[in-house]
Write a protein that holds these residues in place. Structure first.
Motif, mmCIF file in Angstrom:
data_model
loop_
_atom_site.group_PDB
_atom_site.id
_atom_site.type_symbol
_atom_site.label_atom_id
_atom_site.label_comp_id
_atom_site.label_asym_id
_atom_site.label_seq_id
_atom_site.Cartn_x
_atom_site.Cartn_y
_atom_site.Cartn_z
ATOM 1 N N GLU A 175 46.004 39.836 39.108
ATOM 2 C CA GLU A 175 45.755 38.973 37.956
ATOM 3 C C GLU A 175 46.612 37.709 37.933
ATOM 4 O O GLU A 175 46.097 36.612 37.700
ATOM 5 C CB GLU A 175 45.941 39.766 36.657
ATOM 6 C CG GLU A 175 44.733 40.607 36.290
ATOM 7 C CD GLU A 175 44.934 41.322 34.968
ATOM 8 O OE1 GLU A 175 46.077 41.285 34.436
ATOM 9 O OE2 GLU A 175 43.980 41.933 34.464
ATOM 10 N N PRO A 176 47.937 37.763 38.173
ATOM 11 C CA PRO A 176 48.724 36.524 38.091
ATOM 12 C C PRO A 176 48.632 35.635 39.327
ATOM 13 O O PRO A 176 49.171 34.527 39.320
ATOM 14 C CB PRO A 176 50.156 37.040 37.908
ATOM 15 C CG PRO A 176 50.162 38.375 38.571
ATOM 16 C CD PRO A 176 48.792 38.945 38.358
ATOM 17 N N THR A 230 43.809 31.387 37.890
ATOM 18 C CA THR A 230 44.346 32.671 38.346
ATOM 19 C C THR A 230 43.205 33.626 38.666
ATOM 20 O O THR A 230 42.055 33.446 38.212
ATOM 21 C CB THR A 230 45.267 33.301 37.287
ATOM 22 O OG1 THR A 230 44.493 33.600 36.110
ATOM 23 C CG2 THR A 230 46.420 32.368 36.939
#
Length: 530
Positions: A175-176, A230
């Motif tokens: 996710e990041p 992202t």
């Protein structure tokens, strides 16, 4: 299944630094071809700090770097296909040092690490660190990612130096990450093949809304316009809408950002031989400069074999000649060895005996891997020679006198007394030696010292047999003669013989054995009794 991805950033640049490690701390830029008009295709961090960028001309890169570093500080090197291929093969050897099967994909390799947890109980982070250390021994700086899926392991290796993604936490790990990390990590091979096939067929391009297949660069621009930065933002979008607008490539990227992308794991067995080579920027016509380059090639090749727990059992040498042609040689070894000096000495002897006909502009060696023969010490007998040192000595002797003249003598079932053969020398293991038999009682007998080959001889005959003889170092009268002892055989072959043997006591005090070839009438001195 847990898969490790080992990634080498800037493989072509690292291949050159692997060949010339003395330039690792210097600002280095890599050109696609020699000349000041060649473009820069890669550079290290020190060169980037000096202002060097990819796609600059070599002359521009020197000019930019001179303002930061001073004159002649930037190293501009030329990329060679042989060095890049050797570095990619060395990367595969890193994997074969940990797993029996490895999947190769350019500057990345993949292999399963499930069984390695028994060797590294500290966990998968310790496995990743061990992989990086092993790669550093071979001159490669790598990134290692470990995950339960191959695409996730590839993205993890792209994102960090060492990254371990636990099972079930793939999406939270991704996710990041920037979307650029997913794009740079590469697309599956099946999508790349389909894209190249579509390019060759020259099908008309469709717009994005109709499902046109887009390149990674086009996708990156599109994601910027959409405001996605992202992987988590991309994963939050509906999968069906992404597939409709971006085609299979966009659908795959969405699945990757969601942590559910799948790719087949197709490993392969290690090759039967190991190849290492390099190209030379200028012709070499002398042995010493060539030996200097050969030492580096052998060092790198044996380092790869050592990584897999193997040794060299023989090798082939291929020298690329200037302006064209190759000089190919095969050099055998008596036993596997890892000594660079031994292999280099064998090449020196072979090149000195048969020099190449033209100057050399390329070197390639093909090593045959084999297990190192172990030796068991004995408590009650002296230690024999180390297998590797014995192999080195035998190999040097074979290069000097020929392989047919090195070994252990063995008898031949033949009527000719001087007939003997040579078999490979292989000392028995110490623990297999039988107990020595009891010493026999002393006997008085004669030994025989044989001349090999028999020496030509002149013999004076009378009615009772030989009366005098003369050879190169012998001139004497015959006091007592016993014979003839006739021997013949081999009449059914091309090596038939028929001889009359005599034992004579000469006036110089010696007892000689000699024979006459009945077909030609020639005399030969076989030796003397001692």
């Amino acid at each position: 299944m847990r898969i490790a991805c080992v990634y080498v950033p800037d493989l072509a640049l690292q291949a050159i630094l692997r060949r010339d490690p003395e330039h690792r701390q210097d600002p280095v830029a890599l050109c696609e071809a020699p000349g000041e008009r060649a473009r820069i295709i890669a550079c290290n961090e020190a060169a980037r700090r000096a202002g060097v960028r990819i796609d600059l001309l070599a002359s521009q890169a020197r000019s930019v770097a001179s303002g930061h570093l001073g004159a002649d500080r930037l190293r501009v090197l030329v990329a060679h296909e042989a060095d890049t291929a050797a570095a990619a093969a060395a990367l595969a050897d890193v994997g074969f040092g940990f797993a029996p099967r490895v999947q190769r994909a350019g500057e990345r390799i993949y292999f399963e690490i499930g069984e390695l947890t028994q060797i590294y109980p500290q966990g998968e982070t310790a496995i990743a660190q061990a992989i990086a250390v092993q790669a550093a021994r071979l001159g490669l700086e790598v990134r290692v990612g470990i995950a339960g899926r191959l695409p996730i392991a590839r993205a993890a290796a792209q994102a960090s130096e060492i990254a371990v993604v636990p099972s079930g936490s793939e999406r939270s790990f991704l996710e990041p990450l920037p979307i650029a990390t997913l794009l740079v990590s590469g697309l599956p091979s099946i999508l790349l093949r389909e894209r190249s096939a579509a390019t060759r067929s020259k099908r008309p391009a469709r717009d994005t809304a109709a499902g046109k297949e887009m390149s990674p660069a086009e996708l990156a621009d599109l994601f910027v316009r959409w405001g996605l930065d992202t992987a988590g933002a991309l994963a939050a979008l509906p999968a069906t809408e992404i597939a409709l607008r971006l085609g299979r490539t966009g659908s795959y990227l969405h699945a990757l950002a969601s942590g559910v992308a799948e790719e087949p794991f197709s490993p392969e067995l290690p090759p039967d031989a190991l190849e290492e080579g390099t190209e030379i920027d200028y012709p070499i016509a002398e042995l010493e400069p060539l030996a200097f380059l050969l030492r580096g090639v052998f060092d790198r090749a044996l380092g790869r074999l050592t990584c897999r727990g193997l040794a060299c059992a023989g090798f082939g040498l291929r020298l690329k000649l200037d302006p064209r042609g190759y000089d190919v040689r095969d050099i055998a070894l008596s036993a596997p060895t890892r000594e660079v000096g031994t292999l280099l000495d064998l090449v020196r002897l072979d090149l000195a005996r048969r020099p190449p006909p033209e100057p050399i502009i390329g070197i390639s060696i093909l090593l045959l891997p084999a297990r190192v023969r172990g030796s068991q010490m004995d408590l009650f007998r002296p230690a024999g020679p180390a297998p590797e040192k014995l192999a080195a000595t035998l190999s040097r002797l074979e290069s000097l006198v020929g392989s047919e003249n090195v070994g252990s003598p063995a008898l031949v079932d033949d009527f000719r007394e001087e007939k003997v053969t040579m078999r490979p020398f292989a000392p028995p293991a110490a623990h297999l030696l039988p107990d020595p038999p009891p010493a026999p009682p002393p006997e008085i007998g004669l030994g025989f010292r044989r001349f090999r080959p028999p020496r030509p001889l002149e013999v004076l005959m009378d009615r009772d047999g030989p009366s005098a003889l003369r050879a190169q170092d012998v001139t004497a009268r015959v006091l007592v003669a016993a014979g003839p002892y006739r021997a013949s055989g081999g009449w059914w072959t091309e090596e038939s013989f028929s001889r009359d043997y005599w034992d004579v006591h000469a006036s110089d005090g010696a007892v000689y054995r000699m024979h006459q070839d009945r077909a030609s009438g020639t005399w030969f001195l076989d030796g003397y009794y001692d």
